[in-house]
Scaffold this motif. Structure first.
Motif, PDB file in Angstrom:
ATOM      1  N   GLN A   1      37.158  -7.096  30.326  1.00  0.00           N
ATOM      2  CA  GLN A   1      37.146  -7.729  29.060  1.00  0.00           C
ATOM      3  C   GLN A   1      36.120  -7.141  28.014  1.00  0.00           C
ATOM      4  O   GLN A   1      36.286  -6.558  26.885  1.00  0.00           O
ATOM      5  N   PHE A   2      34.799  -6.644  28.756  1.00  0.00           N
ATOM      6  CA  PHE A   2      33.931  -5.878  28.023  1.00  0.00           C
ATOM      7  C   PHE A   2      34.553  -4.542  27.665  1.00  0.00           C
ATOM      8  O   PHE A   2      33.964  -4.281  26.393  1.00  0.00           O
ATOM      9  N   GLY A   3      35.310  -4.056  28.641  1.00  0.00           N
ATOM     10  CA  GLY A   3      35.834  -2.683  28.312  1.00  0.00           C
ATOM     11  C   GLY A   3      36.673  -2.564  27.092  1.00  0.00           C
ATOM     12  O   GLY A   3      36.636  -1.817  26.273  1.00  0.00           O
ATOM     13  N   VAL A   4      37.554  -3.452  27.111  1.00  0.00           N
ATOM     14  CA  VAL A   4      38.465  -3.806  25.964  1.00  0.00           C
ATOM     15  C   VAL A   4      37.839  -4.064  24.758  1.00  0.00           C
ATOM     16  O   VAL A   4      38.055  -3.345  23.578  1.00  0.00           O
ATOM     17  N   ILE A   5      36.928  -4.786  24.798  1.00  0.00           N
ATOM     18  CA  ILE A   5      36.063  -5.105  23.466  1.00  0.00           C
ATOM     19  C   ILE A   5      35.300  -3.795  23.220  1.00  0.00           C
ATOM     20  O   ILE A   5      35.062  -3.571  22.045  1.00  0.00           O
ATOM     21  N   GLY A   6      34.860  -2.996  24.141  1.00  0.00           N
ATOM     22  CA  GLY A   6      34.214  -1.652  23.987  1.00  0.00           C
ATOM     23  C   GLY A   6      34.933  -0.673  23.323  1.00  0.00           C
ATOM     24  O   GLY A   6      34.552   0.049  22.564  1.00  0.00           O
ATOM     25  N   PHE A   7      36.338  -0.695  23.408  1.00  0.00           N
ATOM     26  CA  PHE A   7      37.115  -0.055  22.609  1.00  0.00           C
ATOM     27  C   PHE A   7      37.030  -0.050  21.402  1.00  0.00           C
ATOM     28  O   PHE A   7      37.235   0.793  20.426  1.00  0.00           O
ATOM     29  N   ALA A   8      37.266  -1.344  20.771  1.00  0.00           N
ATOM     30  CA  ALA A   8      37.139  -1.723  19.564  1.00  0.00           C
ATOM     31  C   ALA A   8      35.748  -1.214  19.019  1.00  0.00           C
ATOM     32  O   ALA A   8      35.848  -0.817  17.892  1.00  0.00           O
ATOM     33  N   ASN A   9      34.662  -1.604  19.707  1.00  0.00           N
ATOM     34  CA  ASN A   9      33.352  -1.000  19.137  1.00  0.00           C
ATOM     35  C   ASN A   9      33.261   0.241  19.096  1.00  0.00           C
ATOM     36  O   ASN A   9      32.796   0.819  18.158  1.00  0.00           O
ATOM     37  N   ALA A  10      34.122   1.118  19.976  1.00  0.00           N
ATOM     38  CA  ALA A  10      33.911   2.582  19.825  1.00  0.00           C
ATOM     39  C   ALA A  10      34.801   3.107  18.751  1.00  0.00           C
ATOM     40  O   ALA A  10      34.198   4.014  17.813  1.00  0.00           O
ATOM     41  N   ALA A  11      35.872   2.302  18.390  1.00  0.00           N
ATOM     42  CA  ALA A  11      36.595   2.622  17.139  1.00  0.00           C
ATOM     43  C   ALA A  11      35.647   2.526  15.907  1.00  0.00           C
ATOM     44  O   ALA A  11      35.559   3.224  15.109  1.00  0.00           O
ATOM     45  N   ILE A  12      34.947   1.381  15.933  1.00  0.00           N
ATOM     46  CA  ILE A  12      34.141   0.982  14.802  1.00  0.00           C
ATOM     47  C   ILE A  12      32.712   2.060  14.580  1.00  0.00           C
ATOM     48  O   ILE A  12      32.475   2.661  13.840  1.00  0.00           O
ATOM     49  N   ASP A  13      32.251   2.523  15.892  1.00  0.00           N
ATOM     50  CA  ASP A  13      31.287   3.043  15.946  1.00  0.00           C
ATOM     51  C   ASP A  13      31.453   4.754  15.433  1.00  0.00           C
ATOM     52  O   ASP A  13      30.854   5.334  14.458  1.00  0.00           O
ATOM     53  N   ILE A  14      32.384   5.231  16.243  1.00  0.00           N
ATOM     54  CA  ILE A  14      32.913   6.877  15.857  1.00  0.00           C
ATOM     55  C   ILE A  14      33.363   6.861  14.439  1.00  0.00           C
ATOM     56  O   ILE A  14      33.091   7.911  13.796  1.00  0.00           O
ATOM     57  N   GLY A  15      34.206   5.624  14.297  1.00  0.00           N
ATOM     58  CA  GLY A  15      34.895   5.870  12.778  1.00  0.00           C
ATOM     59  C   GLY A  15      33.918   5.656  11.758  1.00  0.00           C
ATOM     60  O   GLY A  15      33.807   6.542  10.665  1.00  0.00           O
ATOM     61  N   THR A  16      32.820   4.979  11.930  1.00  0.00           N
ATOM     62  CA  THR A  16      31.623   4.784  10.923  1.00  0.00           C
ATOM     63  C   THR A  16      30.994   6.143  10.878  1.00  0.00           C
ATOM     64  O   THR A  16      30.561   6.760   9.658  1.00  0.00           O
ATOM     65  N   LEU A  17      30.707   6.725  12.074  1.00  0.00           N
ATOM     66  CA  LEU A  17      29.887   8.087  12.234  1.00  0.00           C
ATOM     67  C   LEU A  17      30.634   9.124  11.251  1.00  0.00           C
ATOM     68  O   LEU A  17      30.109   9.873  10.515  1.00  0.00           O
ATOM     69  N   ASN A  18      32.110   9.176  11.670  1.00  0.00           N
ATOM     70  CA  ASN A  18      32.778  10.264  11.125  1.00  0.00           C
ATOM     71  C   ASN A  18      32.880   9.838   9.496  1.00  0.00           C
ATOM     72  O   ASN A  18      33.058  10.939   8.653  1.00  0.00           O
ATOM     73  N   LEU A  19      33.067   8.762   9.075  1.00  0.00           N
ATOM     74  CA  LEU A  19      33.243   8.382   7.658  1.00  0.00           C
ATOM     75  C   LEU A  19      31.926   8.919   6.744  1.00  0.00           C
ATOM     76  O   LEU A  19      31.937   9.653   5.954  1.00  0.00           O
ATOM     77  N   LEU A  20      30.813   8.355   7.605  1.00  0.00           N
ATOM     78  CA  LEU A  20      29.571   8.860   6.864  1.00  0.00           C
ATOM     79  C   LEU A  20      29.451  10.507   6.949  1.00  0.00           C
ATOM     80  O   LEU A  20      28.903  10.926   5.719  1.00  0.00           O
ATOM     81  N   LEU A  21      29.648  11.089   7.959  1.00  0.00           N
ATOM     82  CA  LEU A  21      29.741  12.425   7.934  1.00  0.00           C
ATOM     83  C   LEU A  21      30.761  13.150   6.762  1.00  0.00           C
ATOM     84  O   LEU A  21      30.257  14.148   6.189  1.00  0.00           O
TER      85      LEU A  21
ATOM     86  N   LEU B   1      31.708  11.725   4.141  1.00  0.00           N
ATOM     87  CA  LEU B   1      31.365  11.511   2.667  1.00  0.00           C
ATOM     88  C   LEU B   1      30.001  12.102   2.255  1.00  0.00           C
ATOM     89  O   LEU B   1      29.644  12.418   1.315  1.00  0.00           O
ATOM     90  N   PHE B   2      29.108  12.140   3.417  1.00  0.00           N
ATOM     91  CA  PHE B   2      27.723  12.675   3.031  1.00  0.00           C
ATOM     92  C   PHE B   2      27.297  13.588   4.208  1.00  0.00           C
ATOM     93  O   PHE B   2      26.280  13.569   5.013  1.00  0.00           O
ATOM     94  N   HIS B   3      27.961  14.735   4.424  1.00  0.00           N
ATOM     95  CA  HIS B   3      27.710  15.602   5.285  1.00  0.00           C
ATOM     96  C   HIS B   3      26.381  16.127   5.323  1.00  0.00           C
ATOM     97  O   HIS B   3      25.652  16.583   4.478  1.00  0.00           O
ATOM     98  N   THR B   4      25.882  16.320   6.776  1.00  0.00           N
ATOM     99  CA  THR B   4      24.545  16.758   6.812  1.00  0.00           C
ATOM    100  C   THR B   4      24.507  17.328   8.221  1.00  0.00           C
ATOM    101  O   THR B   4      25.040  17.098   9.122  1.00  0.00           O
ATOM    102  N   ASP B   5      23.401  18.067   8.339  1.00  0.00           N
ATOM    103  CA  ASP B   5      22.828  18.562   9.807  1.00  0.00           C
ATOM    104  C   ASP B   5      21.524  18.244  10.136  1.00  0.00           C
ATOM    105  O   ASP B   5      20.905  18.730  11.052  1.00  0.00           O
ATOM    106  N   ALA B   6      20.920  17.537   9.311  1.00  0.00           N
ATOM    107  CA  ALA B   6      19.541  16.897   9.406  1.00  0.00           C
ATOM    108  C   ALA B   6      19.424  16.024  10.575  1.00  0.00           C
ATOM    109  O   ALA B   6      20.085  15.123  10.353  1.00  0.00           O
ATOM    110  N   LYS B   7      18.458  16.212  11.155  1.00  0.00           N
ATOM    111  CA  LYS B   7      18.382  15.293  12.444  1.00  0.00           C
ATOM    112  C   LYS B   7      18.217  13.867  11.712  1.00  0.00           C
ATOM    113  O   LYS B   7      18.503  12.816  12.590  1.00  0.00           O
ATOM    114  N   GLY B   8      17.185  13.761  10.885  1.00  0.00           N
ATOM    115  CA  GLY B   8      16.837  12.449  10.510  1.00  0.00           C
ATOM    116  C   GLY B   8      18.127  11.799   9.984  1.00  0.00           C
ATOM    117  O   GLY B   8      18.319  10.470  10.173  1.00  0.00           O
TER     118      GLY B   8
END
Length: 153
Positions: free
Chosen positions: A15-35, A37-44
Motif C-alpha cells: 500500500q505504501f508503495g502504491v501511494i509512493g508511485f503517486a508521490n513520485a509522480a508529484i515529486d518528479i513532476g513538480t521538479l521537472n515543471l520548475l526546471l 519554467l525556471f531552468h537553472t544549474d545553480a545548486k541552491g
C-alpha cells in the motif's frame, strides 16, 4: 492473530508503495515543471526545487497513508503529526543529499542536465522512500496500545 500480523507488514509495504508511485509522480513532476519554467544549474535553486517537490509529495503521502496504509494505528494525534514532520525532515535530508550527490557524480561523467537531474531524483526518491517507510511504520504509526489489546484477545 500471528498470521494477521505477518500479512499486515507486506500489505502495508505494498500500500505504501502504491501511494509512493503517486508521490513520485508529484515529486518528479513538480521538479521537472520548475526546471521547465525556471531552468537553472545553480545548486541552491536545485535544492529549493527539490525541497518544494518533495514537500508536496510528503503532504500527499501523509494524507493517503493515514487513510489507507496505517489506518489501524493512525490516531491523528499531535504526537503522530510531529513525528511525521520529523521523519519527513529526515527523509528530506536523505533525498536532498542523494539528489545533490548523484547530480555531482553524473556531472563528472558529462550526462546532459535533464537526464542527470531525473536520474538523481529517481535515486533520491527510492532511497528516501525506503527510509520513510521504516520510520513511518516503526516510529510514527507504531501500534502501541492496539498491539497490546490484540495480543490479549
Amino acid at each position: 492473530m500471528a498470521q494477521n500480523k505477518q500479512k499486515r507488514g507486506p500489505m502495508q509495504f505494498l500500500q505504501f508503495g502504491v501511494i509512493g508511485f503517486a508521490n513520485a509522480a508529484i515529486d518528479i513532476g513538480t521538479l521537472n515543471l520548475l526546471l521547465l519554467l525556471f531552468h537553472t544549474d545553480a545548486k541552491g535553486l536545485l535544492l529549493l526545487y527539490n525541497t518544494i517537490a518533495y514537500t508536496l509529495a510528503v503532504a500527499n503521502s501523509y494524507y493517503w497513508n493515514v487513510i489507507i496504509t496505517f489506518k489501524r494505528s493512525a490516531e491523528g494525534s499531535n504526537r503522530q503529526r510531529i513525528l511525521f514532520i520529523v521523519q519527513g525532515l529526515v527523509s528530506l535530508g536523505v533525498n536532498n543529499l542523494i539528489f545533490l550527490g548523484v547530480n555531482e557524480l553524473l556531472q563528472l561523467i558529462g550526462i546532459n542536465n535533464w537526464l542527470q537531474y531525473n536520474v538523481a531524483k529517481g535515486m533520491a526518491m527510492f532511497l528516501s522512500f525506503l527510509a520513510s517507510f521504516f520510520m513511518v511504520k516503526y516510529v510514527v504509526f507504531r501500534d502501541y496500545g492496539k498491539r497490546y489489546i490484540d495480543e490479549k484477545n
